[in-house]
Write a protein that holds these residues in place. Structure first.
Motif, PDB file in Angstrom:
ATOM      1  N   GLU A 258       0.926  -1.255   0.318  1.00 23.27           N
ATOM      2  CA  GLU A 258      -0.170  -0.051   0.411  1.00 23.27           C
ATOM      3  C   GLU A 258       1.182   1.212   0.332  1.00 23.27           C
ATOM      4  O   GLU A 258       1.800   1.554   0.883  1.00 23.27           O
ATOM      5  CB  GLU A 258      -1.226   0.042   1.259  1.00 23.27           C
ATOM      6  N   CYS A 259       0.398   2.301  -0.767  1.00 21.28           N
ATOM      7  CA  CYS A 259       0.816   3.551  -1.047  1.00 21.28           C
ATOM      8  C   CYS A 259       1.255   4.368   0.911  1.00 21.28           C
ATOM      9  O   CYS A 259       0.166   4.085   1.362  1.00 21.28           O
ATOM     10  CB  CYS A 259       1.104   4.532  -1.508  1.00 21.28           C
ATOM     11  N   ARG A 260       2.094   5.416   1.130  1.00 19.64           N
ATOM     12  CA  ARG A 260       1.534   6.070   1.952  1.00 19.64           C
ATOM     13  C   ARG A 260       2.337   7.818   1.997  1.00 19.64           C
ATOM     14  O   ARG A 260       3.513   7.191   0.796  1.00 19.64           O
ATOM     15  CB  ARG A 260       2.527   5.364   3.164  1.00 19.64           C
ATOM     16  N   TYR A 261       2.842   8.312   3.002  1.00 19.80           N
ATOM     17  CA  TYR A 261       3.768   9.292   2.713  1.00 19.80           C
ATOM     18  C   TYR A 261       4.262   8.889   3.968  1.00 19.80           C
ATOM     19  O   TYR A 261       2.994   8.576   5.172  1.00 19.80           O
ATOM     20  CB  TYR A 261       2.356  10.567   2.905  1.00 19.80           C
ATOM     21  N   ALA A 262       5.234  10.210   3.989  1.00 15.53           N
ATOM     22  CA  ALA A 262       5.752   9.975   5.537  1.00 15.53           C
ATOM     23  C   ALA A 262       7.518  10.691   6.067  1.00 15.53           C
ATOM     24  O   ALA A 262       7.600  10.943   4.648  1.00 15.53           O
ATOM     25  CB  ALA A 262       6.533   8.567   5.943  1.00 15.53           C
ATOM     26  N   VAL A 263       7.113  11.540   7.131  1.00 12.97           N
ATOM     27  CA  VAL A 263       8.597  12.296   6.909  1.00 12.97           C
ATOM     28  C   VAL A 263       9.744  11.801   8.312  1.00 12.97           C
ATOM     29  O   VAL A 263       8.629  10.709   9.068  1.00 12.97           O
ATOM     30  CB  VAL A 263       7.879  13.603   7.656  1.00 12.97           C
ATOM     31  N   TYR A 264      10.539  11.652   7.792  1.00 11.92           N
ATOM     32  CA  TYR A 264      11.606  10.933   9.032  1.00 11.92           C
ATOM     33  C   TYR A 264      12.749  12.131   9.637  1.00 11.92           C
ATOM     34  O   TYR A 264      13.121  12.452   8.209  1.00 11.92           O
ATOM     35  CB  TYR A 264      12.362   9.263   8.192  1.00 11.92           C
ATOM     36  N   ASP A 265      12.744  12.370  10.797  1.00 11.39           N
ATOM     37  CA  ASP A 265      14.098  12.993  10.845  1.00 11.39           C
ATOM     38  C   ASP A 265      15.463  12.416  11.345  1.00 11.39           C
ATOM     39  O   ASP A 265      15.565  11.487  12.264  1.00 11.39           O
ATOM     40  CB  ASP A 265      13.640  13.383  12.374  1.00 11.39           C
ATOM     41  N   PHE A 266      16.192  12.919  10.116  1.00 10.64           N
ATOM     42  CA  PHE A 266      17.598  12.094  10.601  1.00 10.64           C
ATOM     43  C   PHE A 266      18.338  12.994  10.881  1.00 10.64           C
ATOM     44  O   PHE A 266      18.723  14.045  10.435  1.00 10.64           O
ATOM     45  CB  PHE A 266      17.326  11.674   8.398  1.00 10.64           C
ATOM     46  N   ASP A 267      18.704  12.179  11.604  1.00 11.95           N
ATOM     47  CA  ASP A 267      20.914  12.511  12.434  1.00 11.95           C
ATOM     48  C   ASP A 267      21.644  12.243  11.149  1.00 11.95           C
ATOM     49  O   ASP A 267      21.612  10.923  11.688  1.00 11.95           O
ATOM     50  CB  ASP A 267      20.716  12.400  14.561  1.00 11.95           C
ATOM     51  N   PHE A 268      22.668  13.079  11.954  1.00 11.24           N
ATOM     52  CA  PHE A 268      23.598  12.211  10.372  1.00 11.24           C
ATOM     53  C   PHE A 268      25.186  13.215  11.068  1.00 11.24           C
ATOM     54  O   PHE A 268      25.052  14.686  11.773  1.00 11.24           O
ATOM     55  CB  PHE A 268      23.851  12.275   9.536  1.00 11.24           C
ATOM     56  N   ILE A 269      26.532  12.678  10.698  1.00  9.07           N
ATOM     57  CA  ILE A 269      27.628  13.730  10.956  1.00  9.07           C
ATOM     58  C   ILE A 269      27.941  13.942  10.275  1.00  9.07           C
ATOM     59  O   ILE A 269      28.217  13.604   8.932  1.00  9.07           O
ATOM     60  CB  ILE A 269      28.254  12.582  11.885  1.00  9.07           C
ATOM     61  N   THR A 270      28.435  15.708   9.692  1.00 13.59           N
ATOM     62  CA  THR A 270      29.209  15.889   8.131  1.00 13.59           C
ATOM     63  C   THR A 270      30.389  15.532   7.899  1.00 13.59           C
ATOM     64  O   THR A 270      31.030  15.200   8.950  1.00 13.59           O
ATOM     65  CB  THR A 270      28.317  17.287   8.518  1.00 13.59           C
ATOM     66  N   ALA A 271      31.531  15.568   7.214  1.00 14.65           N
ATOM     67  CA  ALA A 271      32.266  15.605   7.073  1.00 14.65           C
ATOM     68  C   ALA A 271      33.650  16.309   7.865  1.00 14.65           C
ATOM     69  O   ALA A 271      34.347  16.187   7.794  1.00 14.65           O
ATOM     70  CB  ALA A 271      32.504  16.267   5.391  1.00 14.65           C
ATOM     71  N   GLU A 272      32.107  17.744   8.056  1.00 14.65           N
ATOM     72  CA  GLU A 272      32.747  18.659   9.388  1.00 14.65           C
ATOM     73  C   GLU A 272      33.317  18.257  10.538  1.00 14.65           C
ATOM     74  O   GLU A 272      33.625  19.301  11.732  1.00 14.65           O
ATOM     75  CB  GLU A 272      33.145  19.726   9.032  1.00 14.65           C
TER      76      GLU A 272
END
Length: 132
Positions: free
Chosen positions: A55-69
């Motif tokens: 089934e189709c859905r919409y979603a949002v995700y709060d993505f944490d990450f570390i930058t190259a810096e």
């Protein structure tokens, strides 16, 4: 297509207070409603497991990450989930109302469109997050 007020309210709580890690939305009776709220402790695997296989859905995700810096960052991304196995009519309804719904959610950094779980891989998300 109407958007239930709860969609915007929960999105603001995710964005401002980080009350949720992700939100899954579905279309019910001609309006977009909240289907699932992911707790802040839930993982990306929990998020992808929340998307139904047929089934189709919409979603949002709060993505944490570390930058190259070596800086800690967070970006909210929007997912339009439309598996190949879902009904054509559902795909059309979700595709035609996506842009209007997305405009209701202010603060989205980037969008992913996926028809298969491989298109939601963590590597793809990291790549998109660090390039935007």
């Amino acid at each position: 297509m109407a958007v239930h007020d709860d969609c915007k309210l929960k999105f603001l709580q995710l964005k401002a207070k980080r009350s949720y890690r992700f939100i899954v939305f579905k279309i019910e009776q001609q309006q977009v409603v909240v289907e699932k709220l992911g707790e802040p402790t839930e993982s990306y695997d929990d998020f992808t497991a929340s998307l139904p296989a047929n089934e189709c859905r919409y979603a949002v995700y709060d993505f944490d990450f570390i930058t190259a810096e070596n800086c800690q960052r967070s970006k909210i991304f929007f997912t339009a989930w439309s598996p190949d196995s879902s009904k054509v009519r559902h795909k059309m309804v979700y595709a035609s109302s996506k842009d209007r719904f997305k405009r209701e959610l202010d603060g989205i950094s980037f969008e992913l469109q996926a028809t298969d779980p491989s298109e939601l891989s963590l590597d793809i998300v990291k790549g998109r997050a660090t390039s935007t």
